[in-house]
Enzyme design. Sequence first.
Site, PDB file in Angstrom:
ATOM      1  N   SER A  38     -33.437 -15.376  27.770  1.00 26.12           N
ATOM      2  CA  SER A  38     -32.309 -16.088  27.603  1.00 26.12           C
ATOM      3  C   SER A  38     -31.230 -15.079  27.022  1.00 26.12           C
ATOM      4  CB  SER A  38     -32.511 -17.290  26.394  1.00 26.12           C
ATOM      5  OG  SER A  38     -33.294 -16.375  25.468  1.00 26.12           O
ATOM      6  N   ASP A 323     -27.352 -19.207  17.283  1.00 24.12           N
ATOM      7  CA  ASP A 323     -28.004 -20.478  17.011  1.00 24.12           C
ATOM      8  C   ASP A 323     -29.292 -19.930  16.444  1.00 24.12           C
ATOM      9  OD1 ASP A 323     -29.720 -19.412  19.055  1.00 24.12           O
ATOM     10  OD2 ASP A 323     -29.093 -20.912  20.474  1.00 24.12           O
ATOM     11  N   HIS A 326     -30.604 -16.816  19.025  1.00 21.99           N
ATOM     12  CA  HIS A 326     -29.729 -16.019  19.574  1.00 21.99           C
ATOM     13  C   HIS A 326     -28.545 -15.285  19.178  1.00 21.99           C
ATOM     14  CE1 HIS A 326     -31.960 -18.885  22.676  1.00 21.99           C
ATOM     15  NE2 HIS A 326     -31.929 -17.493  23.229  1.00 21.99           N
TER      16      HIS A 326
END
Length: 361
Positions: A38, A323, A326
């Site tokens: 991600s 978040d 991340h």
Amino acid sequence: MQGKMGLLLLAAAFSAAVFMQMAVATNVVPAIYVFGDSTADVGNNNFLPGNQAKANFAHNGIDFPGGTPTGRFSNGYNGIDYLAKKLRFKKSPPAYLSITREAMLYRGANFASGGSGILDATGRNISISLNQQIKDYEEITRHLKSRVGATAADRFLSKSLFIFSTGNNDMLGFYTVFGLKNATQQDLLIGQLANQFKNQLQTLYNLGARKFVVFGASRLGCVPTLRRAIPSGECAEDLNKLSQQFNKATEAVLHSLASTLKGFSYSFIKVYDIISVVSSNPTKYGFTDLVSACCGSGKFNAESSCTPNATYCSNRDQYFYWDRLHPTQATSRLISNTAFRGRKYTTPVTVEQLADSRRRY
């Protein structure tokens, strides 16, 4: 029939000439191929079934041009975008699953998938494994060679950059399931990851890759979701130590491959060291919060993910985390820009030096 064959041969010769020109005429790499999780995904997971491991909704992308949620796990750009910008691309190459025209592949592709890891078991059923990402890339090389010929394709690929940001989810998953009480288990995990990653890199080398950029693991124990679970709110230092162990093993793998494979060259980005320096003096780098997520809810804004109903901070460039897992685009920009020219935080060469086709090292 002969006329048609002549046109096909002429088209192939022209395509080969264009590729040779792209690979030789510029010091900037002709293409970028991206693999990982991600931290590098730019939208591949948008095309997967289900709703897990996705970021194609608000408030993600709030600072991306147009305020668009692209599938990046960020308020804007990610680290791959900033490296690409330094190499005179507009941003990361497009997500592989979004590519609809052959010509788009000629500048690279991003295969990264949120939730994936080095091991196939990591992120199973919610992401595209690193092994599958490499298989998808192999399809591109086959197509490329049939289009322009093996010689031109190999030359083109040898000048391109292959960027990796992976291993994070393997370690986070291990920590979540087993904890880090057993040193033998930790050693076995790191050994397994190193061996698998070495095989994956060698597979790409056999497919024509020569220049590798590898982002090291960050201070995983400090992500907001783990701080939230610790009563004191401190980092999970045992996981940080595992990150360092993984980084050491990854460097050893890269050094080994460069020593045994002709033309194999690399730049290893010491993400852990960059973050450690920032943490020691955050205001120097423009950060006021290294602990909480900008977007979320509850303790450290880490009790829920960044959903359309979550609250988010207005001073996003001052937050280290977007978040609960991340980084913000400000963090990604700092890490990638530092890695591009910062000799102290890359080994054995910077990304800029690796990309320079004139350099011999």
